[in-house]
Design an enzyme around this catalytic site. Structure first.
Site, PDB file in Angstrom:
ATOM      1  N   CYS A  72      -6.117  -5.511  -7.992  1.00 37.78           N
ATOM      2  CA  CYS A  72      -6.035  -4.679  -6.896  1.00 37.78           C
ATOM      3  C   CYS A  72      -5.741  -6.188  -5.632  1.00 37.78           C
ATOM      4  CB  CYS A  72      -7.109  -4.270  -6.092  1.00 37.78           C
ATOM      5  SG  CYS A  72      -9.144  -5.455  -6.238  1.00 37.78           S
ATOM      6  N   HIS A  73      -5.764  -7.456  -6.136  1.00 40.09           N
ATOM      7  CA  HIS A  73      -5.085  -8.424  -4.889  1.00 40.09           C
ATOM      8  C   HIS A  73      -3.824  -8.344  -5.531  1.00 40.09           C
ATOM      9  CE1 HIS A  73      -5.340  -9.626  -9.518  1.00 40.09           C
ATOM     10  NE2 HIS A  73      -4.498 -10.620  -9.252  1.00 40.09           N
ATOM     11  N   GLU A 133      -1.456 -16.703 -10.443  1.00 39.15           N
ATOM     12  CA  GLU A 133      -0.012 -15.645 -11.491  1.00 39.15           C
ATOM     13  C   GLU A 133       0.936 -15.633 -11.242  1.00 39.15           C
ATOM     14  OE1 GLU A 133      -0.839 -11.458 -10.817  1.00 39.15           O
ATOM     15  OE2 GLU A 133      -2.509 -11.549 -11.884  1.00 39.15           O
ATOM     16  N   TYR A 163       0.672  -1.292   0.003  1.00 43.45           N
ATOM     17  CA  TYR A 163      -0.418  -0.146  -0.296  1.00 43.45           C
ATOM     18  C   TYR A 163       0.958   1.222  -0.194  1.00 43.45           C
ATOM     19  CZ  TYR A 163      -3.611  -2.695   1.360  1.00 43.45           C
ATOM     20  OH  TYR A 163      -4.759  -4.339   0.822  1.00 43.45           O
ATOM     21  N   ASN A 210     -12.483  -0.021  -5.629  1.00 40.51           N
ATOM     22  CA  ASN A 210     -13.011  -0.336  -6.482  1.00 40.51           C
ATOM     23  C   ASN A 210     -13.765  -1.624  -7.016  1.00 40.51           C
ATOM     24  OD1 ASN A 210     -11.645  -1.948  -9.591  1.00 40.51           O
ATOM     25  ND2 ASN A 210      -9.966  -2.897  -8.546  1.00 40.51           N
TER      26      ASN A 210
END
Length: 169
Positions: free
Chosen positions: A136-137, A163, A104, A128
């Site tokens: 945002c993950h 991912e 963040y 979001n």
């Protein structure tokens, strides 16, 4: 005209909401993508039109992402509502490379906000409306811990694991 449909995914049933757009591939710009039980997620409203066909291109991109053959989205987004600050945070999310994470605080720095703005950054990320496609993950706590995902931390972990397993990651 507001359109909607649902599709199955590894995260559960996704609710896709969009607007007709003459410039979007497939004719629909995505306004919201939410998961069951999502904090602040969209719900179908009276007057919306159900149309799976309107989301064919978007759904195909999402299926390819979940299958591991797509690392970026070419989806047009509907004009989003949000303050200038939120739009800057959301643009920073879109710039996070596939398979990587930022804190963040790093997002705050990227948008030129002071370190003290970390809570505001978190609030903007929590607002979001485009889970998965606006990643945002990929934002984690400064200590590397998973924190704050409107779709739930289990889904955040699922997306990060997905991912990290892809050959392009």
């Amino acid at each position: 005209m507001t359109l909607h449909t649902t599709m199955d995914s590894p995260l559960g049933e996704l609710l896709l909401v969009g607007e007709e757009s003459p410039t979007a591939q497939g004719g629909t710009a995505l306004a919201s993508l939410s998961v069951p039980g999502q904090k602040g997620g969209a719900t179908v409203r009276d007057g919306w039109t159900e149309s799976a066909d309107a989301f064919a291109v978007i759904a195909a991109e999402l299926r390819a992402y979940f299958a591991g053959s797509r690392t970026e989205f070419g989806i047009e987004y509907a004009a989003g509502r949000g303050t200038d600050f939120r739009r800057r945070v959301w643009a920073a999310l879109e710039a996070i490379p596939y398979g990587t994470t930022l804190s963040y605080g790093e997002i705050a720095a990227r948008i030129g906000a002071p370190r003290a703005a970390v809570r505001s950054v978190g609030t903007a990320i929590g607002a979001n409306p485009l889970l998965v496609v606006r990643p945002c993950h990929r934002v984690i706590g400064a200590n590397g811990a998973l924190a704050g995902y409107a779709g739930g931390l289990d889904r955040k972990r699922q997306l990060l694991d997905l991912e990290s397993r892809r050959p392009n990651a």
